[in-house]
Write an enzyme that holds these catalytic residues in place. Structure first.
Site, short mmCIF file in Angstrom:
data_model
loop_
_atom_site.label_atom_id
_atom_site.label_comp_id
_atom_site.label_asym_id
_atom_site.label_seq_id
_atom_site.Cartn_x
_atom_site.Cartn_y
_atom_site.Cartn_z
N PRO A 1 36.04 43.93 31.79
CA PRO A 1 36.31 44.70 30.58
C PRO A 1 36.08 43.89 29.31
CG PRO A 1 38.07 44.99 32.17
CD PRO A 1 37.19 43.87 32.67
N ASP A 2 35.66 44.59 28.25
CA ASP A 2 35.44 43.98 26.94
C ASP A 2 36.78 43.55 26.35
OD1 ASP A 2 34.41 43.20 24.52
OD2 ASP A 2 33.63 45.16 23.98
N PHE A 3 36.74 42.58 25.47
CA PHE A 3 37.95 42.07 24.86
C PHE A 3 38.24 42.72 23.51
CE2 PHE A 3 37.66 39.47 28.31
CZ PHE A 3 38.44 38.33 28.30
N ARG A 4 37.20 42.95 22.70
CA ARG A 4 37.42 43.37 21.32
C ARG A 4 37.24 44.86 21.05
NH1 ARG A 4 35.19 38.22 20.83
NH2 ARG A 4 36.49 36.83 19.61
N TYR B 1 42.76 40.68 35.79
CA TYR B 1 42.35 40.75 37.20
C TYR B 1 42.44 42.18 37.73
CZ TYR B 1 42.09 35.70 38.15
OH TYR B 1 41.73 34.38 38.19
N GLN C 1 31.38 31.49 25.88
CA GLN C 1 32.82 31.59 25.70
C GLN C 1 33.48 32.09 26.99
OE1 GLN C 1 34.18 33.43 21.93
NE2 GLN C 1 32.01 33.72 21.52
N ASN C 2 32.67 32.55 27.93
CA ASN C 2 33.19 33.17 29.15
C ASN C 2 33.68 32.13 30.15
OD1 ASN C 2 32.34 35.48 27.91
ND2 ASN C 2 30.54 35.76 29.18
N ASP D 1 34.02 33.16 33.42
CA ASP D 1 33.77 33.86 34.68
C ASP D 1 32.81 33.17 35.64
OD1 ASP D 1 31.19 34.54 33.59
OD2 ASP D 1 32.05 36.37 32.72
N HIS E 1 35.55 27.60 26.79
CA HIS E 1 36.96 27.86 27.09
C HIS E 1 37.34 27.47 28.52
CE1 HIS E 1 37.22 29.72 23.24
NE2 HIS E 1 36.42 30.71 23.55
N CYS F 1 47.38 21.79 36.19
CA CYS F 1 48.79 21.66 35.84
C CYS F 1 48.92 20.88 34.54
CB CYS F 1 49.56 20.96 36.96
SG CYS F 1 51.31 20.72 36.57
N CYS G 1 51.20 17.42 35.56
CA CYS G 1 50.70 16.31 36.38
C CYS G 1 49.18 16.21 36.41
CB CYS G 1 51.24 16.40 37.80
SG CYS G 1 50.52 17.76 38.75
#
Length: 195
Positions: A56-59, A94, A139-140, A142, A157, A165, A168
Site C-alpha cells: 500500500p501507498d504511504f501518502r 504487514y 527509500q523502500n 522491501d 531507510h 536490537c 545489544c
C-alpha cells in the site's frame, strides 16, 4: 558529462540530462532517450514503485501516513521509549499488504503472510543494469529491487530483511520476527480489534 554521453539521475520524471529530440515528445519519451544516451544512470525510488507489487501507498488518501503519523510512529526517540507504537504500524502494514495480495485470514494467523514480488518497474531497472552502469537509491525497505536482480542498491531507510536490537546489536531475520509476532498473537489481536 565529459566526452560524450551524459550521466543522468532519474526520479519521479526528472532528469538532469538534456536529451535531444522533438519539442513535442512526452516526458516518458524524453526520459527514455536520456537513459538510452547515458553511460550511467541512477534511479531514486520510493513507495510508488512498489504499489504495483501490492504494498500500500504511504501518502495517498487512505495511505499509511493517514493512519499513523510518521513523526510519532517512525521517530527514533519515540521508538526507544514506546516501541509498541512502531510495531503497531508494522503490523498494520504487514496485514494490509497480505490482504492486498489476496491472503486469507488463516494464513495470517499462522504467520504465512503473502509476500510482494518485483513488478515490471523493478525488473526494467534490473534489466537496464545488464546494459549500462545503473545504481538505485531507494527509500523502500522491501528488497524488491534486489529480488528483481539489481545489484547496486542503496537503501536509505534500511531493510526489513532483519531487525537489529537497539541494546545489544544482535540481528534477527524477518522470519524470526514474524514467528515471534505469531506466537504472541499479534495478528490475532489485530483481527479482533485489539491490536
Amino acid at each position: 558529462a565529459r566526452g560524450g554521453a551524459p550521466n543522468i539521475i532519474m526520479g519521479m520524471g526528472a532528469s538532469r540530462a538534456t536529451p535531444t529530440g522533438d519539442a513535442g515528445d512526452s516526458p516518458f519519451e524524453q526520459a527514455a532517450r536520456a537513459v538510452a544516451q547515458a553511460k550511467r544512470v541512477c534511479f531514486f525510488t520510493g513507495a510508488g514503485i512498489s504499489v504495483d507489487s501490492g504494498i500500500p501507498d504511504f501518502r495517498s488518501p487512505g495511505g499509511l501516513w493517514t493512519k499513523f503519523n510518521p513523526m510519532v510512529y517512525c521517530n527514533y526517540d519515540v521508538f526507544l521509549k514506546t516501541p509498541s507504537k512502531f510495531w503497531q504500524m508494522v503490523t498494520h502494514l504487514y496485514v494490509s499488504t497480505h490482504e492486498t495480495l489476496g491472503g486469507a485470514e488463516d494464513e495470517l494467523l499462522r504467520g504465512n503472510l503473502r509476500r510482494p514480488k518485483p513488478n515490471p518497474g523493478h525488473c526494467a531497472i534490473a534489466d537496464l543494469e545488464k546494459m549500462k552502469k545503473v545504481a538505485v537509491v531507494t527509500q523502500n525497505i522491501d528488497g524488491l529491487h534486489q529480488e528483481a536482480g539489481s545489484t547496486k542498491v542503496i537503501e536509505l531507510h534500511g531493510s526489513e530483511a532483519s531487525c537489529t536490537c537497539t541494546r545489544c546489536g544482535a540481528k534477527v531475520p524477518r522470519e524470526a520476527v514474524l514467528e515471534d509476532m505469531v506466537s504472541r498473537g499479534v495478528f490475532a489481536a489485530t483481527r479482533e480489534g485489539k491490536g
